[in-house]
Design a protein around this motif. Structure first.
Motif, PDB file in Angstrom:
ATOM      1  N   ASP A   1     -43.005 -68.385  24.425  1.00 17.54           N
ATOM      2  CA  ASP A   1     -42.364 -68.413  25.740  1.00 17.54           C
ATOM      3  C   ASP A   1     -43.402 -68.404  26.859  1.00 17.54           C
ATOM      4  OD1 ASP A   1     -39.882 -68.410  24.536  1.00 17.54           O
ATOM      5  OD2 ASP A   1     -39.730 -66.223  24.529  1.00 17.54           O
ATOM      6  N   HIS A   2     -44.430 -67.568  26.665  1.00 15.82           N
ATOM      7  CA  HIS A   2     -45.500 -67.472  27.666  1.00 15.82           C
ATOM      8  C   HIS A   2     -46.143 -68.831  27.923  1.00 15.82           C
ATOM      9  CE1 HIS A   2     -49.223 -66.008  29.610  1.00 15.82           C
ATOM     10  NE2 HIS A   2     -49.850 -66.820  28.790  1.00 15.82           N
ATOM     11  N   TRP A   3     -46.553 -69.479  26.835  1.00 13.86           N
ATOM     12  CA  TRP A   3     -47.246 -70.763  26.990  1.00 13.86           C
ATOM     13  C   TRP A   3     -46.311 -71.836  27.539  1.00 13.86           C
ATOM     14  CZ3 TRP A   3     -52.093 -70.693  27.633  1.00 13.86           C
ATOM     15  CH2 TRP A   3     -52.923 -69.815  26.931  1.00 13.86           C
ATOM     16  N   ALA A   4     -45.058 -71.822  27.095  1.00 15.91           N
ATOM     17  CA  ALA A   4     -44.104 -72.835  27.576  1.00 15.91           C
ATOM     18  C   ALA A   4     -43.919 -72.702  29.089  1.00 15.91           C
ATOM     19  CB  ALA A   4     -42.769 -72.689  26.848  1.00 15.91           C
ATOM     20  N   ARG A   5     -43.823 -71.461  29.571  1.00 15.59           N
ATOM     21  CA  ARG A   5     -43.637 -71.224  31.005  1.00 15.59           C
ATOM     22  C   ARG A   5     -44.882 -71.677  31.776  1.00 15.59           C
ATOM     23  NH1 ARG A   5     -42.363 -66.114  30.284  1.00 15.59           N
ATOM     24  NH2 ARG A   5     -44.462 -65.419  30.848  1.00 15.59           N
ATOM     25  N   LEU A   6     -46.044 -71.247  31.269  1.00 16.82           N
ATOM     26  CA  LEU A   6     -47.305 -71.575  31.935  1.00 16.82           C
ATOM     27  C   LEU A   6     -47.549 -73.087  31.971  1.00 16.82           C
ATOM     28  CD1 LEU A   6     -49.153 -69.207  32.831  1.00 16.82           C
ATOM     29  CD2 LEU A   6     -50.710 -69.904  31.020  1.00 16.82           C
ATOM     30  N   ARG A   7     -47.241 -73.728  30.873  1.00 19.78           N
ATOM     31  CA  ARG A   7     -47.510 -75.157  30.779  1.00 19.78           C
ATOM     32  C   ARG A   7     -46.585 -75.958  31.699  1.00 19.78           C
ATOM     33  NH1 ARG A   7     -51.425 -77.009  30.566  1.00 19.78           N
ATOM     34  NH2 ARG A   7     -50.691 -78.940  29.668  1.00 19.78           N
ATOM     35  N   LEU A   8     -45.317 -75.573  31.766  1.00 21.82           N
ATOM     36  CA  LEU A   8     -44.406 -76.293  32.651  1.00 21.82           C
ATOM     37  C   LEU A   8     -44.859 -76.151  34.101  1.00 21.82           C
ATOM     38  CD1 LEU A   8     -41.876 -78.034  32.950  1.00 21.82           C
ATOM     39  CD2 LEU A   8     -40.537 -75.935  33.185  1.00 21.82           C
ATOM     40  N   GLN A   9     -45.284 -74.935  34.444  1.00 24.24           N
ATOM     41  CA  GLN A   9     -45.848 -74.718  35.782  1.00 24.24           C
ATOM     42  C   GLN A   9     -46.998 -75.675  36.043  1.00 24.24           C
ATOM     43  OE1 GLN A   9     -47.339 -70.714  36.339  1.00 24.24           O
ATOM     44  NE2 GLN A   9     -45.267 -69.873  36.331  1.00 24.24           N
ATOM     45  N   TRP A  10     -47.856 -75.831  35.057  1.00 29.92           N
ATOM     46  CA  TRP A  10     -49.021 -76.702  35.205  1.00 29.92           C
ATOM     47  C   TRP A  10     -48.587 -78.140  35.467  1.00 29.92           C
ATOM     48  CZ3 TRP A  10     -51.148 -80.946  32.586  1.00 29.92           C
ATOM     49  CH2 TRP A  10     -52.475 -81.243  32.882  1.00 29.92           C
ATOM     50  N   TRP A  11     -47.664 -78.632  34.665  1.00 32.12           N
ATOM     51  CA  TRP A  11     -47.199 -80.010  34.837  1.00 32.12           C
ATOM     52  C   TRP A  11     -46.638 -80.226  36.234  1.00 32.12           C
ATOM     53  CZ3 TRP A  11     -48.456 -83.826  31.659  1.00 32.12           C
ATOM     54  CH2 TRP A  11     -48.767 -83.531  30.335  1.00 32.12           C
ATOM     55  N   ARG A  12     -45.864 -79.234  36.683  1.00 30.72           N
ATOM     56  CA  ARG A  12     -45.199 -79.409  37.982  1.00 30.72           C
ATOM     57  C   ARG A  12     -46.146 -79.239  39.157  1.00 30.72           C
ATOM     58  NH1 ARG A  12     -39.363 -76.416  36.888  1.00 30.72           N
ATOM     59  NH2 ARG A  12     -38.406 -78.226  35.868  1.00 30.72           N
ATOM     60  N   LYS A  13     -47.260 -78.563  38.905  1.00 30.72           N
ATOM     61  CA  LYS A  13     -48.212 -78.301  39.981  1.00 30.72           C
ATOM     62  C   LYS A  13     -48.696 -79.592  40.642  1.00 30.72           C
ATOM     63  CE  LYS A  13     -52.793 -76.299  40.692  1.00 30.72           C
ATOM     64  NZ  LYS A  13     -53.984 -75.715  40.080  1.00 30.72           N
ATOM     65  N   PHE A  14     -48.859 -80.646  39.846  1.00 28.83           N
ATOM     66  CA  PHE A  14     -49.431 -81.891  40.373  1.00 28.83           C
ATOM     67  C   PHE A  14     -48.362 -82.936  40.701  1.00 28.83           C
ATOM     68  CE2 PHE A  14     -52.405 -80.031  37.296  1.00 28.83           C
ATOM     69  CZ  PHE A  14     -53.415 -79.671  38.173  1.00 28.83           C
ATOM     70  N   ALA A  15     -47.091 -82.516  40.573  1.00 31.50           N
ATOM     71  CA  ALA A  15     -46.013 -83.502  40.708  1.00 31.50           C
ATOM     72  C   ALA A  15     -45.579 -83.653  42.151  1.00 31.50           C
ATOM     73  CB  ALA A  15     -44.845 -83.087  39.841  1.00 31.50           C
ATOM     74  N   LEU A  16     -45.085 -84.841  42.459  1.00 26.93           N
ATOM     75  CA  LEU A  16     -44.489 -85.088  43.764  1.00 26.93           C
ATOM     76  C   LEU A  16     -43.003 -84.725  43.682  1.00 26.93           C
ATOM     77  CD1 LEU A  16     -45.487 -86.303  46.406  1.00 26.93           C
ATOM     78  CD2 LEU A  16     -44.717 -88.521  45.598  1.00 26.93           C
ATOM     79  N   ALA A  17     -42.379 -85.052  42.568  1.00 28.73           N
ATOM     80  CA  ALA A  17     -40.982 -84.699  42.314  1.00 28.73           C
ATOM     81  C   ALA A  17     -40.976 -83.826  41.057  1.00 28.73           C
ATOM     82  CB  ALA A  17     -40.151 -85.959  42.098  1.00 28.73           C
ATOM     83  N   PRO A  18     -41.222 -82.513  41.231  1.00 30.79           N
ATOM     84  CA  PRO A  18     -41.430 -81.630  40.065  1.00 30.79           C
ATOM     85  C   PRO A  18     -40.248 -81.597  39.102  1.00 30.79           C
ATOM     86  CG  PRO A  18     -42.086 -80.518  42.096  1.00 30.79           C
ATOM     87  CD  PRO A  18     -41.388 -81.779  42.504  1.00 30.79           C
ATOM     88  N   SER A  19     -39.059 -81.867  39.599  1.00 25.71           N
ATOM     89  CA  SER A  19     -37.886 -81.732  38.732  1.00 25.71           C
ATOM     90  C   SER A  19     -37.840 -82.783  37.624  1.00 25.71           C
ATOM     91  CB  SER A  19     -36.606 -81.799  39.560  1.00 25.71           C
ATOM     92  OG  SER A  19     -36.544 -83.053  40.199  1.00 25.71           O
ATOM     93  N   GLU A  20     -38.644 -83.842  37.763  1.00 29.82           N
ATOM     94  CA  GLU A  20     -38.681 -84.860  36.695  1.00 29.82           C
ATOM     95  C   GLU A  20     -39.395 -84.326  35.452  1.00 29.82           C
ATOM     96  OE1 GLU A  20     -37.805 -88.472  37.415  1.00 29.82           O
ATOM     97  OE2 GLU A  20     -36.712 -87.407  38.985  1.00 29.82           O
TER      98      GLU A  20
END
Lengths: 447, 447
Positions: free
Chosen positions: B212-231
């Motif tokens: 759970d920890h890594w899944a949460r952290l990793r999703l945060q990472w992906w969204r950090k650089f996104a223009l439309a994070p919800s994708e």
């Protein structure tokens, strides 16, 4: 305890960290060294977490091939590739990075394009083999036939046309790539190595000057990070050693204990490879050289980055005689890698019997360093070794600075900073150390 | 000329460059877009020098595989891998980088260890095939049998033992690696892709929390650089979709125009793979989990970095309606990649009919940027296009800023700086621009 310098090279100090950097060059060589230097180097690679344990890995590494690398090997290679890349990009504005596939043949889309089907059929038809022999020969054929690239040059020659529009068909320009390529080795299997390649397209009139230009620039680059620059040298390739198609060549070599090995090849290749790659259609590949349309000449500059790791490790390994309190002589091994290349810039220790508070301060500072992009080593993973033993270990790993957070740090905010190159300990306030390291690294980059 | 924003997302501005960064989020979507978005994206990849021209490359790229990349693709991938690496290293101090071989089998030292010799013998003996069929089947067998790794997990499991001494047999710790791995594709040949893998060894008691920890952290990472994070989203893997040996799994997916694709897999793998890799010898692989000796559980976190390049390119591509002077409507394509990911931070132009002095100033400034580690584009390679055309091109390439050195610059030292995200032009003195870019990049890193 005293350290006896027997050979000292001075370099000009340009700034406040000059004292540290100059001390990289205070060299002590043990004259009567009975240990095999090659074995010592390879042992150090494993002990310092550069190369994975196991004969197979040290053997591959010694041969200038990829092996399984440990945490420090990974960082050293990353640092080296980064330096290569930024140096090549900075040297000329018309250098562009590309990356090409390591497998397959883009034209046919086949997985094993070079597999010799005719050979295979001959083997299947031949009567002179028994079953076991036939199977063996087929296996051999497979191992020799490969869909894996054996150099980076061919990819760049194929991609040449794709990037003509980008440079508006104007010479000179270069395509740079780093990546794996695969060499069939004696046993019929394949060994991989990481190469860094620049393919430079220029006017036929100036190709010879360009070869000289790149050879000069590249040797400077190799020596820039060296502790003993003279171990890196370049020489013209004799006519009988020239790669097929090359009219001239220069080699950059390193003097290992077991002899000279080539780190980099520079070839002046003329236009034949480029013409051949594009079916001899001159109109497709012609460019302006400032005066007229020409088929460019090709200069290939290619370095083996695995072997260069070993060259820098060997070059920066120093043996120092040291006496302990009882005047017992022992040898101290220090890997004085250039600050820019050193995989770990700082190790954070707490000493034995650390309190929870010390650990928290240590973890906080570590995080601060990592956030600032400073490669830091968590000393907290080893809380059983003595400070002396840890320093010996860090010297073998080439760690630039060691910082100790002790009980005193909690009260006064002051910690001990030990330099790898001077072995001197200084007290610094915890609020200063990040700034100190950043300034040090900036100065090292500009050296 | 006017640009009509139809959708605006506000983000908090934290500093002086906030105005630029906030403007990344002023999004205009053309509602009646008759162009196929997939085709447009792939065309842009080629036009913007991300992917090499040719159907074979755009096809591979769309499938989330490595292809031949151009200069901007190479930089984007480098930036992404760098961000992945520093995020993984910063997230936990006990993460260590490793690198393992892509070819061969370290135990046997053979080149084609998985080649099925028995199968080959069967084929040689079989009577039901004619010669051509037999040759075909042998070729097929070869292509399927491979000495190339198909994942990074196995290498980390094998290397686990080598690095136990490093962590003093204490859990948890992780081994991180990035590199190529090779998947057999439908046609019997192999496609390569770049993966980034973290293999996390932890106490069996806490493995579910770690997932759970890594899944949460990793999703945060992906969204950090996104223009439309919800994708970017994550979901638990259903029982019937679980990888063999996994007790739980989480996928991070991206919504492409043609459907969802997996960017990252997180698996909770228990201890069976690790045990199997080391011959079931528990004593060899046991570690302390703070309380007692245990065989660790394995969490595998692995991302496809080629597909993630495409995800970010799609995510940051914006179409804007624009009217020119004659109210003719046309579409402006802007690749609003996150400043940290954008391959080119600044392009330097001179305009048409530039003098030698302009060129010298331009080259000097370019060198200054490159020396400061700012990725800069030599606009001087295209001196025939109009400023408007160049800006269109730079927007498609995702270049953050364009600077124009004109005649006025030579007199007053002032140049025009255009921002990709605001399209606003500002005058800045030539002595300020490097500092401006460095501050901008620092702020973007801390976003």
């Amino acid at each position: 305890m005293n350290i006896e310098p027997t050979l000292s090279i001075r370099v000009p100090c340009r700034d406040f960290v000059g004292q540290y950097i100059a001390n990289r060059y205070k060299t002590t060589v043990c004259p009567n060294d009975e240990t095999d230097p090659t074995r010592m180097l390879l042992e150090l690679c494993v002990d310092g977490f550069y190369v994975a344990p196991g004969q197979v890995h040290t053997d591959l590494f010694k041969r200038g091939m990829c092996c399984n690398y440990g945490p420090l090997g990974v960082e050293l290679k990353k640092n080296l590739l980064e330096q290569w890349w930024s140096s090549i990009k900075r040297s000329r504005t018309q250098v562009f990075g590309i990356s090409t596939l390591t497998t397959g043949d883009e034209k046919s889309g086949e997985g094993n394009p070079s597999l010799d089907v005719e050979r295979l059929n001959q083997l299947l038809d031949a009567d002179e083999f028994n079953k076991a022999q036939r199977t063996q020969r087929i296996l051999m054929l497979l191992r020799q036939s490969t869909s894996l690239r054996t150099n980076l040059l061919q990819g760049a020659l194929e991609q040449y046309i794709s990037w003509l529009e980008l440079v508006k068909r104007r010479l000179p320009f270069g395509l740079a790539e780093t990546g794996l390529s695969f060499q069939p080795d004696g046993s019929g299997s394949r060994a991989e190595a990481t190469y860094a390649s620049l393919v430079w397209f220029c006017s036929p009139r100036s190709s010879s000057q360009w070869l000289d230009h790149w050879a000069r620039l590249r040797l400077q680059w190799w020596r820039k990070f060296a502790l003993a620059p003279s171990e890196f040298s370049s020489r013209d390739v004799q006519v009988d050693e020239l790669q097929e198609g090359a009219s001239r060549g220069v080699k950059i070599v390193y003097s290992f204990p077991w002899g000279q090995e080539t780190l980099e090849n520079l070839w002046s290749l003329g236009d034949s490879d480029l013409l051949q790659t594009h079916g001899g259609v001159r109109a497709k590949i012609q460019c302006f050289d400032g005066q007229k349309l020409v088929v460019p000449h090709v200069i290939s500059v290619v370095s083996n980055m695995d072997r260069s790791m070993m060259a820098y490790m060997h070059n920066s390994l120093q043996l120092m005689k040291k006496h302990d309190g009882k005047q017992k002589l022992y040898r101290r091994k220090v890997l004085k890698l250039h600050p820019v290349l050193a995989p770990v810039k700082v190790a954070l220790d707490m000493g034995r019997g650390a309190t929870l508070e010390q650990r928290q301060v240590c973890d906080g500072l570590l995080q601060e360093f990592l956030d600032a992009g400073i490669s830091a080593w968590p000393g907290s993973i080893d809380i059983t070794s003595s400070a002396e033993k840890l320093n010996t270990k860090y010297d073998e790993m080439g760690v630039l600075f060691t910082m100790v957070i002790d009980e005193n740090t909690l009260e006064s905010g002051v910690l001990q900073v030990r330099s790898r190159d001077t072995t001197i300990r200084e007290s610094k306030h915890i609020s200063e150390v990040k700034g100190f390291l950043l300034r040090y690294m900036r100065a090292a980059h500009n050296m």
